[in-house]
Design a protein around this motif. Structure first.
Motif, PDB file in Angstrom:
ATOM      1  N   TYR A  85       0.827  -1.204   0.000  1.00 22.02           N
ATOM      2  CA  TYR A  85       0.000   0.000   0.000  1.00 22.02           C
ATOM      3  C   TYR A  85       0.861   1.254   0.000  1.00 22.02           C
ATOM      4  N   LEU A  86       0.340   2.304  -0.597  1.00 23.40           N
ATOM      5  CA  LEU A  86       0.929   3.623  -0.449  1.00 23.40           C
ATOM      6  C   LEU A  86       0.357   4.263   0.809  1.00 23.40           C
ATOM      7  N   MET A  87       0.898   5.421   1.201  1.00 26.28           N
ATOM      8  CA  MET A  87       0.463   6.063   2.433  1.00 26.28           C
ATOM      9  C   MET A  87      -0.959   6.597   2.357  1.00 26.28           C
ATOM     10  N   ASN A 137      -2.524   4.049  12.033  1.00 27.88           N
ATOM     11  CA  ASN A 137      -1.557   3.022  11.687  1.00 27.88           C
ATOM     12  C   ASN A 137      -0.218   3.351  12.327  1.00 27.88           C
ATOM     13  N   SER A 138       0.438   2.367  12.908  1.00 33.03           N
ATOM     14  CA  SER A 138       1.752   2.595  13.501  1.00 33.03           C
ATOM     15  C   SER A 138       2.770   1.701  12.810  1.00 33.03           C
ATOM     16  N   ILE A 139       3.961   2.251  12.560  1.00 31.96           N
ATOM     17  CA  ILE A 139       5.022   1.486  11.909  1.00 31.96           C
ATOM     18  C   ILE A 139       5.591   0.490  12.913  1.00 31.96           C
ATOM     19  N   VAL A 140       5.608  -0.766  12.533  1.00 30.85           N
ATOM     20  CA  VAL A 140       6.199  -1.801  13.378  1.00 30.85           C
ATOM     21  C   VAL A 140       7.696  -1.895  13.098  1.00 30.85           C
ATOM     22  N   ARG A 141       8.072  -1.997  11.824  1.00 26.67           N
ATOM     23  CA  ARG A 141       9.480  -2.101  11.471  1.00 26.67           C
ATOM     24  C   ARG A 141       9.633  -2.068   9.957  1.00 26.67           C
ATOM     25  N   LYS A 142      10.857  -1.815   9.531  1.00 24.83           N
ATOM     26  CA  LYS A 142      11.200  -1.941   8.122  1.00 24.83           C
ATOM     27  C   LYS A 142      11.531  -3.397   7.842  1.00 24.83           C
ATOM     28  N   LEU A 143      11.008  -3.932   6.746  1.00 24.34           N
ATOM     29  CA  LEU A 143      11.290  -5.318   6.390  1.00 24.34           C
ATOM     30  C   LEU A 143      12.732  -5.442   5.921  1.00 24.34           C
ATOM     31  N   GLN A 144      13.414  -6.494   6.387  1.00 25.02           N
ATOM     32  CA  GLN A 144      14.834  -6.681   6.120  1.00 25.02           C
ATOM     33  C   GLN A 144      15.044  -7.642   4.944  1.00 25.02           C
ATOM     34  N   ASP A 145      16.253  -7.598   4.384  1.00 28.66           N
ATOM     35  CA  ASP A 145      16.534  -8.382   3.189  1.00 28.66           C
ATOM     36  C   ASP A 145      16.469  -9.884   3.433  1.00 28.66           C
ATOM     37  N   ASP A 201       1.536  12.352   6.443  1.00 32.97           N
ATOM     38  CA  ASP A 201       2.233  12.739   7.668  1.00 32.97           C
ATOM     39  C   ASP A 201       1.685  14.041   8.251  1.00 32.97           C
ATOM     40  N   ILE A 202       1.239  14.956   7.391  1.00 32.52           N
ATOM     41  CA  ILE A 202       0.653  16.213   7.882  1.00 32.52           C
ATOM     42  C   ILE A 202      -0.734  15.960   8.468  1.00 32.52           C
ATOM     43  N   GLU A 203      -1.505  15.105   7.822  1.00 31.10           N
ATOM     44  CA  GLU A 203      -2.858  14.807   8.313  1.00 31.10           C
ATOM     45  C   GLU A 203      -2.823  14.114   9.674  1.00 31.10           C
ATOM     46  N   ARG A 204      -1.834  13.278   9.901  1.00 26.63           N
ATOM     47  CA  ARG A 204      -1.754  12.569  11.181  1.00 26.63           C
ATOM     48  C   ARG A 204      -0.931  13.359  12.203  1.00 26.63           C
ATOM     49  N   LYS A 213       8.112  21.833  10.541  1.00 26.71           N
ATOM     50  CA  LYS A 213       8.749  21.142  11.665  1.00 26.71           C
ATOM     51  C   LYS A 213       8.418  19.654  11.638  1.00 26.71           C
ATOM     52  N   TYR A 214       9.430  18.845  11.823  1.00 31.22           N
ATOM     53  CA  TYR A 214       9.349  17.379  11.867  1.00 31.22           C
ATOM     54  C   TYR A 214       9.103  16.740  10.503  1.00 31.22           C
ATOM     55  N   TYR A 215       9.294  17.492   9.428  1.00 34.02           N
ATOM     56  CA  TYR A 215       9.189  16.856   8.109  1.00 34.02           C
ATOM     57  C   TYR A 215      10.269  15.774   7.987  1.00 34.02           C
ATOM     58  N   GLY A 216       9.854  14.593   7.534  1.00 36.31           N
ATOM     59  CA  GLY A 216      10.787  13.482   7.365  1.00 36.31           C
ATOM     60  C   GLY A 216      11.073  12.693   8.624  1.00 36.31           C
ATOM     61  N   TYR A 217      10.426  13.047   9.737  1.00 31.07           N
ATOM     62  CA  TYR A 217      10.618  12.330  10.998  1.00 31.07           C
ATOM     63  C   TYR A 217       9.628  11.160  11.099  1.00 31.07           C
ATOM     64  N   ILE A 218      10.006  10.157  11.891  1.00 31.23           N
ATOM     65  CA  ILE A 218       9.067   9.126  12.338  1.00 31.23           C
ATOM     66  C   ILE A 218       8.712   9.445  13.779  1.00 31.23           C
TER      67      ILE A 218
END
Length: 476
Positions: A121-123, A172-180, A231-234, A267-272
């Motif tokens: 999915y996209l954001m 939705n909360s990020i759990v983790r980045k999928l690894q190789d 990211d702005i909406e949330r 402020k906080y652009y690009g942050y998790i």
């Protein structure tokens, strides 16, 4: 990566014999269950490739059956072994290392290669469906998704696949980045046993200057726009009323590039952003909102009736560690009480003054991975290196065979980008190609147990910060 072996389990083999399995967790998530002899053979293969001097000591074999206390001692030693071995980047990025973890995941989840569809999915919730082999690894899935939406080759690895959980409040909360080393299909299926999850495509870099590259292409610019809006909406990115009004106007005009450029100034652009948690800074049990981005961990701490903000630069973190603690009186990992995860980092507060700061959060593992990724990116940029491209992904990971043999178990030709973009393809040929890929995987993936049948307060290791050595007087 953070490895742990917090527990073991008794398992029966096909003959009914009972043996001990060691449960390996990667970045706080259960990954696989393996026997001692499998890990021993894994160690032998690493020795052949890298030499004994590059590896930590491996716990010795025992002739007699192990007592419970000996099993626990072996568990601790195996955990220490894989933690130390994984800290060597050359080892942890090797085909032997990643191939072993991939194979172990497949066998533990009893997943045979089969033709399946996987949704990413996209954001904004837009769904992308790709046809894959169930055991394909993360790089192959990312390249398939990128091919589906026609991301140019040079920009594919500006993005990553993330496992995201649907929370009760609807967010939705990020759990983790999928690894190789893992199969996204298998990981998603396992995660959905404990809640609703999905795989999401997000940009995977931290330095917003890389946006300049993506803004030059219509497709990647649109992906940046979709993520910025989300990211702005949330409220991960903060904006004043006037800025929000301006952004809304740009949205209505369809001025996506200008929208992203304005968002980059906020402020906080690009942050998790992480869920509210607790820190011992500036006072014990202080409530805090933590965000990672722009080469820092940002704290918004509640002090009495005020919110005070501070930032901790990654270049001034000498090291960090993850610790698992149990509530007082609960005992150890055998207790049913839920453990707490802590991220602690040693910070250069002033010249010659180092201080440990601790965050208690269920997302401590994700915070740690964000720190590591920011450090890696900072060093990559200083060394003048570039993001890899799909054509750099030239060979499949290998299985760890007996007597030094290696076998290719994946075939990334299944995702040749040129083929996936052809508009006129004979349906029978597509079916044959898919079946061929499955047959290759079925023929070459041997279960770990088959391949090795001929072979007779918990704290993770401290992660040293290579960027810390680059600190200068201007940073103090």
């Amino acid at each position: 990566m953070h490895f742990s072996i917090p527990d073991t389990q008794e398992t029966k083999d096909a003959n009914g014999s009972i043996f001990t399995s060691y449960n390996i967790y990667v970045n706080g998530v259960f990954h696989c269950s393996v026997r001692y002899r499998q890990l021993h053979q894994f160690h032998e293969e690493l020795k052949k490739e890298f030499g004994a001097s590059a590896l930590p000591a491996f716990p010795p074999k025992k002739i007699l059956p192990l007592s419970p206390s000996q099993v626990e001692e072996r568990r601790t030693l195996l955990e220490r072994y894989i933690q130390l071995a994984s800290q060597d980047v050359q080892i942890s990025n090797s085909d032997q290392f990643n191939g072993f973890l991939s194979m172990a995941q497949q066998e533990t989840q009893k997943q045979e290669p089969e033709n399946v569809s996987l949704a990413a999915y996209l954001m904004n919730g837009h769904k992308i469906t790709v046809n894959i082999v169930s055991t394909n690894q993360t790089e192959e899935i990312l390249e398939a998704v990128a091919s589906q939406i026609e991301i140019p080759d040079e920009y594919v690895y500006y993005f990553g696949l993330y496992l995201v959980r649907k929370e009760e409040g609807g967010d939705n909360s990020i759990v983790r980045k999928l690894q190789d080393f893992e199969s996204p299909y298998i990981s998603l299926k396992a995660a959905n046993k404990e809640g609703v999850h999905r795989i999401v495509l997000r940009k995977s870099y931290w330095d917003s200057s890389f946006d300049d590259d993506l803004l030059e292409n219509k497709i990647t610019m649109n992906l940046l726009y979709v993520q910025a809006v989300s990211d702005i909406e949330r409220q991960w990115v903060l904006a004043t009323k006037d800025q929000l009004k301006h952004l809304t106007t740009l949205q209505e005009r369809g001025s996506k590039r200008d929208y992203v450029r304005l968002a980059r100034t906020l402020k906080y652009y690009g942050y998790i952003q992480f869920r509210p948690c607790v820190t011992d800074y500036p006072n014990p049990n202080s409530r805090v909102l933590v965000a990672a981005g722009n080469k820092e961990l940002n704290f918004r701490v509640q002090v009495q009736d005020q919110i005070k903000e501070g930032s901790f630069k990654i270049t001034r973190m000498r090291c960090w560690r993850i610790t698992t603690t149990y509530p007082e009186g609960s005992g150890d990992s055998s207790s049913s009480s839920s453990p707490n995860l802590e991220l602690s980092f040693e910070y250069l507060m002033a010249r010659d003054t180092l201080k440990w700061i601790t965050i208690t959060s269920s997302q401590a593992m994700l915070m740690s991975m964000c720190l590591q990724n920011m450090v890696d990116e900072l060093i990559m940029k200083k060394q003048g290196k570039k993001f890899k491209k799909p054509q750099d992904h030239t060979k499949s990971p290998q299985t760890i065979g007996v007597n030094g043999e290696t076998t290719h178990y994946g075939d990334n030709t299944h995702f040749k980008r040129q083929q996936s973009r052809e508009s006129q393809v004979d349906s029978k040929a597509v079916h044959n190609d898919d079946q061929s890929a499955i047959n290759k995987a079925m023929g070459s993936v041997k279960k770990i147990s088959d391949k090795f049948s001929k072979s007779s307060k918990a704290e993770n290791s401290i992660t040293q910060n290579d960027a810390f050595e680059q600190i200068g007087d201007d940073d103090l």
